[in-house]
Design a protein around this motif. Structure first.
Motif, PDB file in Angstrom:
ATOM      1  N   ASN A  34      51.085   9.706  48.027  1.00  0.00           N
ATOM      2  CA  ASN A  34      50.329   9.280  46.854  1.00  0.00           C
ATOM      3  C   ASN A  34      50.272   7.756  46.799  1.00  0.00           C
ATOM      4  O   ASN A  34      51.196   7.084  47.264  1.00  0.00           O
ATOM      5  N   PRO A  35      49.214   7.195  46.225  1.00  0.00           N
ATOM      6  CA  PRO A  35      49.173   5.730  46.073  1.00  0.00           C
ATOM      7  C   PRO A  35      50.386   5.237  45.294  1.00  0.00           C
ATOM      8  O   PRO A  35      50.772   5.826  44.290  1.00  0.00           O
ATOM      9  N   GLU A  36      50.978   4.182  45.795  1.00  0.00           N
ATOM     10  CA  GLU A  36      52.165   3.603  45.169  1.00  0.00           C
ATOM     11  C   GLU A  36      51.910   2.134  44.858  1.00  0.00           C
ATOM     12  O   GLU A  36      51.459   1.376  45.728  1.00  0.00           O
ATOM     13  N   ARG A  37      52.180   1.742  43.645  1.00  0.00           N
ATOM     14  CA  ARG A  37      51.903   0.369  43.233  1.00  0.00           C
ATOM     15  C   ARG A  37      52.870  -0.600  43.908  1.00  0.00           C
ATOM     16  O   ARG A  37      54.070  -0.337  44.015  1.00  0.00           O
ATOM     17  N   ASP A  46      46.379  -6.382  40.843  1.00  0.00           N
ATOM     18  CA  ASP A  46      46.779  -4.994  41.057  1.00  0.00           C
ATOM     19  C   ASP A  46      46.803  -4.743  42.558  1.00  0.00           C
ATOM     20  O   ASP A  46      45.957  -5.270  43.299  1.00  0.00           O
ATOM     21  N   ASN A  48      47.935  -1.468  45.491  1.00  0.00           N
ATOM     22  CA  ASN A  48      48.456  -0.128  45.753  1.00  0.00           C
ATOM     23  C   ASN A  48      48.465   0.145  47.250  1.00  0.00           C
ATOM     24  O   ASN A  48      47.577  -0.310  47.981  1.00  0.00           O
ATOM     25  N   THR A  50      48.859   3.338  50.144  1.00  0.00           N
ATOM     26  CA  THR A  50      48.883   4.766  50.429  1.00  0.00           C
ATOM     27  C   THR A  50      49.361   4.958  51.862  1.00  0.00           C
ATOM     28  O   THR A  50      48.707   4.494  52.801  1.00  0.00           O
TER      29      THR A  50
END
Length: 204
Positions: A34-37, A46, A48, A50
């Motif tokens: 899952n996309p992770e910040r 911002d 992210n 993946t």
């Protein structure tokens, strides 16, 4: 006699079921997380990442592995046009990074692995063509300026992201408690955190 046959049959079914369960534990193939910040990334409003893990066909000790990531960044910067008032606009940047190596099982249940990366396999790329501006305030005559800024922006982010991507991959040197679920979901533990990945490909 009938009772003995029933017990033997039951044991046989249990053995087959156990073997089937073990075969389902194979994590050969490609798995996407899952996309992770990414926190505290200088210059980014911002960011992210993946991660995708590709496990090659394994033998009794381990196998080949490739780890890649797509990093998406939003950067708020000021206008660089000389014939308009300064106005903020947003830049989007996409980077890709990968590293490959070999993993070995570190437990008898084949649920824990250790990864060693091949020296020199790490790559990171930021394509200037993928740098986009949410508010393009330049005219057609200024397109060379846009291209120049996109190239400079891509190079800047390549420099900034290289240590961050290496740090990200270093987290994946140990993966524990790997379990494959019936819905093509892999759960595991990385750096004392629980992760889930979904299968997106078969072994090469």
């Amino acid at each position: 006699m009938t009772k003995r046959i029933t017990v033997i049959a039951a044991l046989g079914i249990a053995l087959v079921a156990g073997m089937s369960s073990c075969s389902r534990q194979s994590f050969d193939g490609q798995w996407m997380g899952n996309p992770e910040r990414i926190a505290h990334l200088s210059g980014a409003s911002d960011a992210n990442a993946t991660v995708t893990i590709s496990f090659g066909e394994s033998d009794r000790t381990g196998g080949r592995v490739n780890i890649s990531t797509v990093i998406e960044i939003e950067q708020g910067i000021a206008s660089f046009a000389t014939d308009t008032p300064d106005a903020p606009y947003e830049t989007s940047v996409t980077a890709t990074a990968s590293a490959s190596g070999r993993y070995v099982f570190t437990d008898d249940d084949r649920e824990d692995i250790a990864i060693t990366y091949d020296p020199g396999s790490f790559t990171l790329n930021v394509d200037p063509a993928g740098v986009t501006f949410a508010q393009n305030i330049l005219t057609g005559q200024q397109q060379p300026v846009v291209d120049s800024l996109a190239a400079a922006t891509a190079e800047r982010w390549r420099t900034i992201l290289t240590p961050s991507a290496r740090e990200l991959f270093n987290r994946y040197t140990t993966i524990e408690d790997i379990k494959i679920h019936h819905n093509d979901i892999m759960s595991c533990e990385i750096s004392d955190r629980d992760y889930t990945f979904r299968r997106v490909g078969v072994p090469d």
